[in-house]
Each structure stands twice: as structure tokens, then as C-alpha cells.
Scaffold this motif. Structure first.
Motif, mmCIF file in Angstrom:
data_model
loop_
_atom_site.group_PDB
_atom_site.id
_atom_site.type_symbol
_atom_site.label_atom_id
_atom_site.label_comp_id
_atom_site.label_asym_id
_atom_site.label_seq_id
_atom_site.Cartn_x
_atom_site.Cartn_y
_atom_site.Cartn_z
ATOM 1 N N ILE A 112 3.022 10.923 -13.907
ATOM 2 C CA ILE A 112 2.889 11.829 -12.765
ATOM 3 C C ILE A 112 3.732 11.299 -11.600
ATOM 4 C CG2 ILE A 112 0.583 12.607 -13.396
ATOM 5 C CD1 ILE A 112 -0.535 10.784 -11.226
ATOM 6 N N LYS A 113 3.874 12.127 -10.582
ATOM 7 C CA LYS A 113 4.506 11.701 -9.338
ATOM 8 C C LYS A 113 3.424 11.286 -8.349
ATOM 9 C CE LYS A 113 8.435 14.847 -9.867
ATOM 10 N NZ LYS A 113 9.166 16.006 -9.288
ATOM 11 N N LEU A 114 3.743 10.313 -7.543
ATOM 12 C CA LEU A 114 2.764 9.832 -6.564
ATOM 13 C C LEU A 114 2.331 10.959 -5.627
ATOM 14 C CD1 LEU A 114 1.553 6.997 -6.278
ATOM 15 C CD2 LEU A 114 3.082 6.618 -4.342
ATOM 16 N N GLU A 115 3.239 11.891 -5.369
ATOM 17 C CA GLU A 115 2.929 13.006 -4.476
ATOM 18 C C GLU A 115 1.893 13.966 -5.063
ATOM 19 O OE1 GLU A 115 6.742 11.234 -3.396
ATOM 20 O OE2 GLU A 115 5.955 12.019 -5.287
ATOM 21 N N ARG A 164 0.829 6.969 -15.141
ATOM 22 C CA ARG A 164 1.958 6.099 -14.823
ATOM 23 C C ARG A 164 2.830 6.752 -13.771
ATOM 24 N NH1 ARG A 164 6.152 4.384 -19.461
ATOM 25 N NH2 ARG A 164 6.402 6.653 -19.532
ATOM 26 N N VAL A 165 3.179 5.990 -12.751
ATOM 27 C CA VAL A 165 4.225 6.387 -11.820
ATOM 28 C C VAL A 165 5.365 5.393 -11.972
ATOM 29 C CG1 VAL A 165 2.730 7.542 -10.152
ATOM 30 C CG2 VAL A 165 3.146 5.090 -9.919
ATOM 31 N N GLN A 166 6.585 5.879 -11.829
ATOM 32 C CA GLN A 166 7.750 5.028 -12.025
ATOM 33 C C GLN A 166 8.587 4.952 -10.756
ATOM 34 O OE1 GLN A 166 9.626 5.457 -16.098
ATOM 35 N NE2 GLN A 166 8.472 7.381 -16.114
ATOM 36 N N GLY A 167 9.123 3.756 -10.520
ATOM 37 C CA GLY A 167 10.047 3.571 -9.410
ATOM 38 C C GLY A 167 9.423 3.683 -8.033
ATOM 39 N N VAL A 168 8.209 3.148 -7.867
ATOM 40 C CA VAL A 168 7.553 3.196 -6.555
ATOM 41 C C VAL A 168 7.588 1.819 -5.908
ATOM 42 C CG1 VAL A 168 6.025 5.054 -7.290
ATOM 43 C CG2 VAL A 168 5.237 2.688 -7.463
ATOM 44 N N GLY A 169 7.387 1.805 -4.592
ATOM 45 C CA GLY A 169 7.298 0.548 -3.869
ATOM 46 C C GLY A 169 5.872 0.025 -3.859
ATOM 47 N N VAL A 170 5.741 -1.281 -3.691
ATOM 48 C CA VAL A 170 4.429 -1.914 -3.551
ATOM 49 C C VAL A 170 4.438 -2.657 -2.222
ATOM 50 C CG1 VAL A 170 2.759 -3.537 -4.514
ATOM 51 C CG2 VAL A 170 4.169 -2.144 -6.043
ATOM 52 N N ARG A 171 3.602 -2.205 -1.297
ATOM 53 C CA ARG A 171 3.633 -2.741 0.060
ATOM 54 C C ARG A 171 2.270 -3.307 0.447
ATOM 55 N NH1 ARG A 171 8.013 -2.112 -1.281
ATOM 56 N NH2 ARG A 171 9.637 -0.734 -0.471
ATOM 57 N N ALA A 172 2.293 -4.164 1.453
ATOM 58 C CA ALA A 172 1.075 -4.720 2.065
ATOM 59 C C ALA A 172 0.151 -5.361 1.040
ATOM 60 C CB ALA A 172 0.320 -3.627 2.841
ATOM 61 N N SER A 173 0.734 -6.031 0.049
ATOM 62 C CA SER A 173 -0.095 -6.645 -0.992
ATOM 63 C C SER A 173 -0.762 -7.908 -0.465
ATOM 64 C CB SER A 173 0.749 -6.963 -2.232
ATOM 65 O OG SER A 173 1.833 -7.815 -1.905
ATOM 66 N N HIS A 174 -2.043 -8.058 -0.798
ATOM 67 C CA HIS A 174 -2.797 -9.245 -0.402
ATOM 68 C C HIS A 174 -3.992 -9.420 -1.333
ATOM 69 C CE1 HIS A 174 -4.620 -5.853 1.772
ATOM 70 N NE2 HIS A 174 -5.742 -6.550 1.781
ATOM 71 N N ARG A 231 1.985 7.625 0.326
ATOM 72 C CA ARG A 231 1.485 6.305 -0.062
ATOM 73 C C ARG A 231 0.102 6.475 -0.682
ATOM 74 N NH1 ARG A 231 -2.392 4.051 2.925
ATOM 75 N NH2 ARG A 231 -3.004 5.051 4.881
ATOM 76 N N LEU A 232 -0.316 5.484 -1.459
ATOM 77 C CA LEU A 232 -1.609 5.541 -2.154
ATOM 78 C C LEU A 232 -2.243 4.160 -2.135
ATOM 79 C CD1 LEU A 232 -3.684 7.032 -3.994
ATOM 80 C CD2 LEU A 232 -2.243 6.372 -5.954
ATOM 81 N N ASP A 233 -3.478 4.080 -1.627
ATOM 82 C CA ASP A 233 -4.216 2.818 -1.658
ATOM 83 C C ASP A 233 -4.466 2.408 -3.107
ATOM 84 O OD1 ASP A 233 -4.363 2.668 1.084
ATOM 85 O OD2 ASP A 233 -6.308 3.676 1.198
ATOM 86 N N ALA A 234 -4.402 1.104 -3.371
ATOM 87 C CA ALA A 234 -4.581 0.622 -4.742
ATOM 88 C C ALA A 234 -5.276 -0.732 -4.740
ATOM 89 C CB ALA A 234 -3.228 0.512 -5.452
ATOM 90 N N ILE A 235 -6.045 -0.965 -5.800
ATOM 91 C CA ILE A 235 -6.668 -2.272 -6.000
ATOM 92 C C ILE A 235 -6.630 -2.608 -7.487
ATOM 93 C CG2 ILE A 235 -9.025 -1.327 -6.213
ATOM 94 C CD1 ILE A 235 -9.956 -3.925 -4.735
#
Length: 402
Positions: free
Chosen positions: A296-299, A325-335, A352-356
Motif C-alpha cells: 500500500i501507499k502510506l497516504e 508493506r510500504v516501500q521507499g519511505v523515510g524513518v524519522r525521530a527514531s528513539h 507521516r505515520l506513527d510507528a512502534i
């Protein structure tokens, strides 16, 4: 119930088990509680009894089906779906008390919350306490007694987790010394001082680490009691049956089993079980594979999608939550949050999408995640936090976009 029937049936007036070779009941995967429910339904109809009180007990059928890890497909899926609705408005004083100590709101009971928050508290007293406490709780109609017993179950679960971790640490130490991935297709771990009530959980954890069928045995005196857990495509019951000359007793099904063994037979059983696994598995089948159900697309990810996905549940073994699965996305603010959990945002130029990712933090260098593009596998959930409702991705894995 769903366990494989042995050679000899008890000399009883009747033996009700859909797994009997001569039983024509179409759904063979019912847990024991569901079998009892169906039997009660049949008896009630024959006697012309109103079944409304029996249907009120579907909450127990849902609880047992999820806790016993039966496939949530076919009849089980229907029973659990209706049982979850009953559980949200349960008349059981004991279940309401148990939901309270587990921190589960009655209106938000899911199969996942049963599996991770409710069932472990019931199982804990069966493993390291007095199983009668759980039964008394479920039968109680006194709120004070129910709260006291629910608290006992909650404490037993805390103690069980501590025992789990101690045993797992020791099992992993043994693996570090003895495990050869090129030779060991089936693994048997045994030690004195392990509690027989937690060896099944530890076996599951070891399977997650090495992706091989595993037997963990607690030895006391000259006897051992063990639990076995399998991987996809490996019939554990058949393999253990092939080694049964080394065992005092065994039982189970394709994915899980229990054994009793004389301590003197452990080494012979270890060799026989490994050979049984080698004859059924290849190096390729020992490589875990994650496959997406849909690209799928993140959108496309929003609360409406999560709402419609909920109709595919209840999810569990036999009916897993869809993996996207989404392909070619950025991963930001990882902690890192909690114990080894990866928190991040998946991003594109438009959304953007929150993830854990639970337990994923030690698998990735946080600095490298913020550079480049990634292909990501995840499940979706509706997350409520501080009065805000949003979609959250539950990460399964990430890899750099090729």
C-alpha cells in the motif's frame, strides 16, 4: 479438544472429541471449553431448555479459545466474535474483576488483549500457583472476593514473568555454548531448578530466537517434565511420537506438545528429536520469512481503513492481522522507549505515520535509520492516547530500499 487423540480411549460411557477418527463433526479445531459449550447446547435442545443462560457464557468460550491458541477460523472465529461482544458486557463478577486488574476496559476487549493481558493471569496460577484460584474467581458472585482473587492472579503473573526471564536467560546461556545451527535442527534444553510451569513459555521464546522446534525440560530428581513448541510446517506431534520410546508420556498437537521423561533418557531423546527434525526440515525451511499481504501507499493509511479492517477479525492463530508493506519511505525521530522498543515516524513528502516496533530497538542503529529510504512491514491499529485517536503502525521489520 484440538489435541491429537492417542491410541487408546478411556473406558467411559462417552468420549466427546472432534479429533476422534470416527467423529464426523466438521470443525476439528475446537478447544475443550468450546466442545463443552457445544455439548451443553445439544443437551439443552434435546431437553427443550431455554439456552439464553448458556449463550451468556460465550464470554468464557472466547477467553478459552484465545488462551488455548486454537485457530481463529471457521467455527472458532464465530464463537470468539460473539464471545467478545458478551465479554464487553459480561455478567461474570470474576471476569469484571480480572479485566480491572489487567487494565482492560470492558468495552475495549479484543482477542489480542485476551492473549496478552487477560489469559496470562489465569494461566499464571496454573503454572506456578493454585489453579483453583482461577476457577474460584470465575465462579465468584462476590465482588470483594473476586477483587482479592484477581489480585492474587495478578501477582502470580508478575512472579511468573520473573521466573520466565530467569529460565530464559539460563536457556540462552546453554544455547550459546551448545547450539550449532548447521547441525541442530531440533533442540532439547534441560536443566535442574527450572520450574515446569514456565518451560512452555520459554520454549516459545527460544523458537523466536533460533527458528527451530524446541523442547524445554525441567528436571527434578530422576524425572523431567517438558514443553515443546514448533515452527510453521513442522508437525511436532509426529516428530515426538517418533521418539516416544524415550518418553514416559507425551501429548499435544502439530504446534505444541508436553512430555514426561526419565532423566536418564534425556541425551538419547535429544539425539532422536534432532534426527526427527533433520528428516523433515531443510536449511531453507529454517530461515524465517515475513511476507506482506498487501503493498500500500502510506497516504492510504487512515482511521477509516483501520475501521474496515476490524471486520476481518478477531485475529490470532489461523487468522493473523494483515501485514502491509510500504516501500521507499523515510524513518524519522527514531528513539527507544520502554525495554528495547523502537518508536519512530514513517514519512513521505505528503504524510507521516506513527510507528512502534516492540523488541526491535537492538536490531537497528538509530542514526542509520534516519538516512536513506526503507521498505517497512507493519500491522495497523487504532491508538488512543491522551484523548487523541490516531492510526499507529506496529512494525514487523524494516530493510533498506534496494
Amino acid at each position: 479438544d484440538h489435541h491429537t487423540v492417542g491410541g487408546d480411549l478411556p473406558a467411559a460411557f462417552a468420549v466427546v472429541n472432534p479429533q476422534r477418527p470416527d467423529c464426523e463433526y466438521p470443525d476439528k479445531g475446537l478447544c475443550g471449553t468450546a466442545v463443552a459449550f457445544r455439548l451443553g447446547e445439544l443437551v439443552g435442545r434435546e431437553l427443550g431448555v431455554d439456552l439464553v443462560d448458556l449463550y451468556d457464557m460465550l464470554d468464557l468460550v472466547a477467553l478459552a479459545s484465545v488462551a488455548d491458541l486454537v485457530p481463529l477460523s471457521g467455527e472458532n472465529r464465530i464463537l470468539v466474535a460473539f464471545g467478545l461482544k458478551r465479554l464487553s458486557n459480561t455478567k461474570s463478577v470474576g471476569l469484571r474483576a480480572l479485566l480491572g486488574v489487567a487494565g482492560v476496559s470492558p468495552g475495549k476487549v479484543t482477542a489480542g488483549r485476551i492473549g496478552y493481558q487477560i489469559a496470562p493471569r489465569i494461566n499464571a496460577v496454573g503454572r506456578i500457583g493454585a489453579a483453583s484460584d482461577a476457577l474460584t474467581l470465575l465462579l465468584s458472585d462476590d465482588s470483594v472476593e473476586a477483587h482479592q482473587l484477581a489480585t492474587v492472579l495478578d501477582q502470580a503473573n508478575c512472579d511468573r514473568r520473573d521466573e520466565d526471564q530467569r529460565t530464559l536467560d539460563q536457556a540462552l546461556e546453554d544455547l550459546a555454548v551448545s547450539f550449532d545451527p548447521n547441525k541442530d535442527f531440533g533442540v532439547v534444553l534441560a536443566q535442574r531448578g527450572w520450574h515446569p510451569g514456565v518451560v512452555g513459555i520459554v520454549a516459545s521464546r527460544v523458537v523466536e530466537r533460533i527458528h527451530r522446534p524446541v523442547v524445554v525440560v525441567a528436571v527434578e530428581g530422576d524425572k523431567g517434565r517438558g514443553s515443546a513448541r514448533s515452527i510453521s510446517g513442522f508437525n511436532l506431534y509426529e516428530a515426538i511420537a517418533e521418539c516416544s520410546k524415550h518418553l514416559t508420556r507425551f501429548g499435544g498437537h502439530q504446534q505444541a506438545a508436553g512430555i514426561e521423561i526419565s532423566a536418564g533418557e534425556l541425551e538419547a531423546f535429544r539425539l532422536a528429536f534432532n534426527e526427527a527434525a533433520r528428516s523433515r526440515l531443510t536449511h531453507h525451511s529454517l530461515q524465517p520469512v515475513l511476507s506482506p499481504d498487501l503493498d500500500i501507499k502510506l497516504e492510504d493509511v487512515d482511521l477509516e481503513l483501520v475501521h474496515w479492517l476490524s471486520y476481518l477479525g478477531p485475529h490470532g492463530i489461523g487468522n493473523p492481522t494483515p501485514v502491509f508493506r510500504v516501500q521507499g519511505v523515510g524513518v524519522r525521530a527514531s528513539h527507544i522507549v520502554g525495554e528495547n522498543h523502537l518508536k519512530a515516524e514513517l514519512t513521505t513528502s505528503r504524510t507521516r505515520l506513527d510507528a512502534i516496533g516492540f523488541g526491535l530497538a537492538d536490531r537497528f542503529d538509530l542514526d542509520s535509520l534516519s538516512s536513506g529510504k526503507w521498505d517497512v512491514l507493519f500491522r495497523l491499529e487504532r491508538n488512543e492516547w491522551q484523548g487523541k485517536v490516531r492510526v499507529q503502525a506496529l512494525l514487523s521489520d524494516l530493510r533498506p530500499t534496494s
